[in-house]
Design a protein around this motif. Sequence first.
Motif, PDB file in Angstrom:
ATOM      1  N   LEU A  41       0.702  -1.341   0.282  1.00  0.00           N
ATOM      2  CA  LEU A  41       0.048  -0.003  -0.033  1.00  0.00           C
ATOM      3  C   LEU A  41       0.679   1.022  -0.054  1.00  0.00           C
ATOM      4  O   LEU A  41       0.503   2.279  -0.545  1.00  0.00           O
ATOM      5  CB  LEU A  41      -0.936   0.002   1.284  1.00  0.00           C
ATOM      6  N   ALA A  42       2.088   1.164   0.828  1.00  0.00           N
ATOM      7  CA  ALA A  42       2.987   2.391   0.734  1.00  0.00           C
ATOM      8  C   ALA A  42       3.575   2.852  -0.705  1.00  0.00           C
ATOM      9  O   ALA A  42       3.527   3.862  -0.985  1.00  0.00           O
ATOM     10  CB  ALA A  42       3.995   2.271   1.720  1.00  0.00           C
ATOM     11  N   ALA A  43       3.823   1.662  -1.235  1.00  0.00           N
ATOM     12  CA  ALA A  43       4.285   1.853  -2.506  1.00  0.00           C
ATOM     13  C   ALA A  43       3.106   2.244  -3.624  1.00  0.00           C
ATOM     14  O   ALA A  43       3.437   3.087  -4.570  1.00  0.00           O
ATOM     15  CB  ALA A  43       5.019   0.527  -3.113  1.00  0.00           C
ATOM     16  N   GLY A  44       1.989   1.644  -3.415  1.00  0.00           N
ATOM     17  CA  GLY A  44       1.126   2.023  -4.418  1.00  0.00           C
ATOM     18  C   GLY A  44       0.216   3.139  -4.033  1.00  0.00           C
ATOM     19  O   GLY A  44      -0.052   3.779  -5.384  1.00  0.00           O
ATOM     20  N   LEU A  45       0.136   3.461  -2.970  1.00  0.00           N
ATOM     21  CA  LEU A  45      -0.579   4.841  -2.590  1.00  0.00           C
ATOM     22  C   LEU A  45       0.439   5.963  -2.595  1.00  0.00           C
ATOM     23  O   LEU A  45       0.000   7.141  -2.708  1.00  0.00           O
ATOM     24  CB  LEU A  45      -1.100   4.440  -1.173  1.00  0.00           C
ATOM     25  N   VAL A  46       1.509   5.835  -2.254  1.00  0.00           N
ATOM     26  CA  VAL A  46       2.629   6.995  -2.316  1.00  0.00           C
ATOM     27  C   VAL A  46       3.573   6.896  -2.898  1.00  0.00           C
ATOM     28  O   VAL A  46       3.973   7.953  -3.893  1.00  0.00           O
ATOM     29  CB  VAL A  46       3.100   7.128  -0.686  1.00  0.00           C
ATOM     30  N   GLY A  47       4.449   6.005  -2.965  1.00  0.00           N
ATOM     31  CA  GLY A  47       5.671   5.737  -3.666  1.00  0.00           C
ATOM     32  C   GLY A  47       5.429   5.627  -5.204  1.00  0.00           C
ATOM     33  O   GLY A  47       5.970   6.762  -5.941  1.00  0.00           O
ATOM     34  N   LEU A  48       4.942   5.010  -5.819  1.00  0.00           N
ATOM     35  CA  LEU A  48       4.645   5.240  -7.342  1.00  0.00           C
ATOM     36  C   LEU A  48       4.046   6.295  -7.940  1.00  0.00           C
ATOM     37  O   LEU A  48       4.621   6.784  -8.827  1.00  0.00           O
ATOM     38  CB  LEU A  48       3.795   3.646  -7.913  1.00  0.00           C
ATOM     39  N   PRO A  49       3.025   6.772  -7.432  1.00  0.00           N
ATOM     40  CA  PRO A  49       2.280   8.131  -7.860  1.00  0.00           C
ATOM     41  C   PRO A  49       3.322   9.341  -7.865  1.00  0.00           C
ATOM     42  O   PRO A  49       3.366  10.115  -8.577  1.00  0.00           O
ATOM     43  CB  PRO A  49       1.178   8.347  -7.249  1.00  0.00           C
ATOM     44  N   LEU A  50       4.096   9.288  -6.596  1.00  0.00           N
ATOM     45  CA  LEU A  50       4.756  10.428  -6.372  1.00  0.00           C
ATOM     46  C   LEU A  50       6.205  10.420  -7.252  1.00  0.00           C
ATOM     47  O   LEU A  50       6.458  11.416  -7.707  1.00  0.00           O
ATOM     48  CB  LEU A  50       5.478  10.150  -4.748  1.00  0.00           C
TER      49      LEU A  50
END
Length: 383
Positions: free
Chosen positions: A139-148
């Motif tokens: 979730l941290a990667a999909g919710l924050v990391g990749l979009p950022l």
Amino acid sequence: MASSAVAVRRAVQRYASVLLAVTVAAAVWASSTGDIGVRSPLPGVVAFVLAVASGWAAGMIRTRRWPLFLVAAVGWLVLAAAAAGVVASYQAGLRLRGRRLAGYLAGAAVVLAGGVLVGLEVGGTRRITTATSGNVLILAAGLVGLPLVFGLWVRARRDTLAALRDRAERLEREQEARADQARAEERTRIAREMHDVVAHRVSLMVVHAGALEVTAVDPATVEAAALIRTTGRQALTDLREVLGVLRQAGPAVLPERGLDALDELIGESRAAGLRVSRQDEGVPTVLPATLGRTAYRVVREALTNVRKHAADAETVVGLHYLPDGLEVLVRNGPSEGGTALPGAGQGLLGLRERVELLGGRLEARPADGGFLVRALIPLADAA
């Protein structure tokens, strides 16, 4: 096919905010119902309000960022809805820099930690989805990391394109400056050569004509020498004006005469030995300055050609004032021949271009054993 693609792209750009708002609102609602996320036990009105708020905040992202960041945090903590958070992370990477970006990352970490605590409290599917270590990392990667990261990449690409565009514009300006400098240097060189060659020859002609005027005994010779001297001095004056224009760095306009100087032009031609008469028709009216200058140029070029090729011919200059324009006629009769002066053959071509720029037309052709130059210049385009 290409036009339809352009139309679709313009429509998407025009309604991008509305489409984004509807998409985020629908995704938040679908997450609360369990279609694309964890079904929420809260009343439907709560999910509906959060969905509408998320859509509104996403649509306002171009002018305000904080509403989207706020509803993204609330939506994740209350409904475990990720749509607003994905858009918020992308916008953070696209728009935030330095401390603000670091602040967003810190806030996102707090929200994710809060989501873990909520998942542990609620239990069930919510706990498995948002509170287990593996899912938290995903979730941290999909919710924050990749979009950022994607937002940062888009911003870097835009900055690179902007830098390349600025560089191209700067290079274009430098190229134009170099071209202007080269033109200025060439004009200066031409002016120098004209001064060294033409002015020197004309000055010698004026000096010799003045000497002949003083020493000659025959009245006709004295009169001819005086005319040559006067004409040479006028030629030197005109040449100085031309050289002054050539030496100027910027665009300049050489002062030109109009129809008010036509009688003087005809008088100079008569003094040079041409048999010229003037015949005007119609009621003279006040004409635009551009039209008058063009008409004067037509007559001057035509009389110059007569002096070169038919100096002994009868010549008639006529102005016909028409309701919607001016007709200029220069007609010379047959010539007995003689030595013709050299010419570049570009005078009539330049005149035709000048007349056509005003919406008129120029006719130059043999007529009745002589030659006819006729220009019809309308008033509408010359005003």
